[in-house]
Design an enzyme around this catalytic site. Structure first.
Site, mmCIF file in Angstrom:
data_model
loop_
_atom_site.group_PDB
_atom_site.id
_atom_site.type_symbol
_atom_site.label_atom_id
_atom_site.label_comp_id
_atom_site.label_asym_id
_atom_site.label_seq_id
_atom_site.Cartn_x
_atom_site.Cartn_y
_atom_site.Cartn_z
ATOM 1 N N ASP A 12 -2.408 -4.983 1.854
ATOM 2 C CA ASP A 12 -3.017 -5.398 0.598
ATOM 3 C C ASP A 12 -4.400 -6.011 0.821
ATOM 4 O OD1 ASP A 12 -3.155 -5.747 -2.123
ATOM 5 O OD2 ASP A 12 -1.945 -7.577 -2.153
ATOM 6 N N ARG A 25 -14.549 0.148 -3.721
ATOM 7 C CA ARG A 25 -13.178 -0.011 -3.246
ATOM 8 C C ARG A 25 -12.826 1.010 -2.173
ATOM 9 N NH1 ARG A 25 -9.589 -3.014 -6.218
ATOM 10 N NH2 ARG A 25 -7.872 -1.625 -5.642
ATOM 11 N N HIS A 29 -10.767 0.881 1.579
ATOM 12 C CA HIS A 29 -9.644 1.714 2.019
ATOM 13 C C HIS A 29 -9.955 2.390 3.359
ATOM 14 C CE1 HIS A 29 -7.523 0.940 -1.597
ATOM 15 N NE2 HIS A 29 -8.343 1.598 -2.386
ATOM 16 N N LEU A 123 7.255 4.168 19.953
ATOM 17 C CA LEU A 123 7.027 3.419 18.717
ATOM 18 C C LEU A 123 7.385 4.334 17.558
ATOM 19 C CD1 LEU A 123 5.878 0.950 17.144
ATOM 20 C CD2 LEU A 123 3.650 2.081 17.205
#
Length: 238
Positions: A12, A25, A29, A123
Site C-alpha cells: 500500500d 500515481r 506503481h 521460495l
C-alpha cells in the site's frame, strides 16, 4: 531471531508516495514493482519460505482507466522480468485470484511464468491479482457445492481443511505474519480465511520505501508476540 515461515504483505501507498513527490500515481506503481523484486531476494535471504503479496484487488478495477491501463502494462512487463527473478532466487511463482478477467496475452504470460518456475522450491512467491477474499470464497463454495451435488463429497465430512483445499491458496500454509504498509490498518478483503491466527504489523512507511531494515523491524515485532492458537501458546522448542 525466529523467522516467520509465511509472510503476507499488502503493498500500500504507491500512489500517495508518488503524489508526495509531485509525480503521477503510475510512477509510484513502477517504483513499487521495483521494490517487490528486492523484497523477494530479501525474503529468501532472511529465511522466509512463503511470501504472498496483494498486488491488484477485485476492487481496483474501479480506479481510473489511465491507472488501470498503466497497471496492466506494468504487470505484463513484470511477468517477463519475473522469470529471471524466479531463476535467480530459485523461486516458485503462483498467481492467486481470478485471472480470467485479464486480457488473453496477460493470462498466457501468467501461465508461462507459473510453468517455468514450478521446478523451484527455495521460495514460494504468491501474487494476488484480481483477488478478493470474498470472491475467492464465493468461487470455492460454488466448486465445493458442485462436487457435493455430483456425489464426490459427503456434506457431513466437510472440515475446515476441506474448505481450505478449495481456496486459491490450497496447499500453502497460512501466513504467520501480515505486513501492511503506508499507515492503513484494515485487511481490505485480503486472505480473510487464511489470516485467522496471523500476527498483524502495520507501518506508516509507504511500499516503495519499505526496505530490508523495515522488513527486519516487522519480524522483530513478530518475535515479540505471544503466539497462541486456540488459547494455547505456540511451542517454540519444536
Amino acid at each position: 531471531m525466529k523467522i516467520p515461515n509465511h509472510v503476507a504483505i499488502i503493498l500500500d501507498g504507491n500512489g500517495r508516495w508518488a503524489k508526495a513527490k509531485g509525480m503521477p500515481r503510475t510512477y509510484g506503481h513502477i517504483k513499487g514493482c521495483e521494490n517487490l523484486e528486492k523484497i523477494c531476494s530479501m525474503a529468501k535471504e532472511l529465511g522466509v519460505k512463503y511470501l504472498t503479496v496483494y498486488a491488484f484487488s477485485t476492487e481496483n478495477w474501479k480506479r481510473s482507466k489511465e491507472e488501470v491501463d498503466g497497471l496492466m502494462k506494468l504487470f505484463r512487463n513484470y511477468m517477463k522480468k519475473c522469470i529471471k527473478i524466479a531463476s535467480d532466487n530459485k523461486m516458485r511463482v503462483r498467481v492467486i485470484g481470478d485471472p480470467t478477467a485479464f486480457d488473453e496475452d496477460l493470462q498466457k504470460k501468467i501461465k508461462e511464468l507459473e510453468e517455468f518456475s514450478s521446478q523451484y522450491d527455495e521460495l514460494h512467491f504468491q501474487i494476488a491479482l484480481n483477488y478478493g477474499s470474498r470472491d475467492e470464497m464465493k468461487r470455492a463454495v460454488r466448486e465445493l457445492a458442485l462436487d457435493v451435488k455430483e456425489g464426490k463429497i459427503d456434506p457431513e465430512e466437510i472440515t475446515e481443511q476441506t474448505i481450505s483445499d478449495y481456496l486459491d491458496t490450497r496447499g500453502l500454509p497460512d501466513p504467520d505474519l501480515l505486513i501492511r504498509t503506508s499507515g492503513e490498518q484494515r485487511l481490505s478483503n485480503y486472505l480473510l480465511w487464511q489470516l485467522a491466527y496471523t500476527e498483524f504489523y502495520f507501518t506508516d512507511v509507504p511500499w516503495p520505501d519499505f526496505n530490508k531494515a523495515e522488513f527486519v523491524k516487522a519480524i522483530e515485532k513478530y518475535n515479540g508476540r505471544d503466539r497462541r492458537y486456540g488459547g494455547v501458546k505456540e511451542d517454540t522448542n519444536v
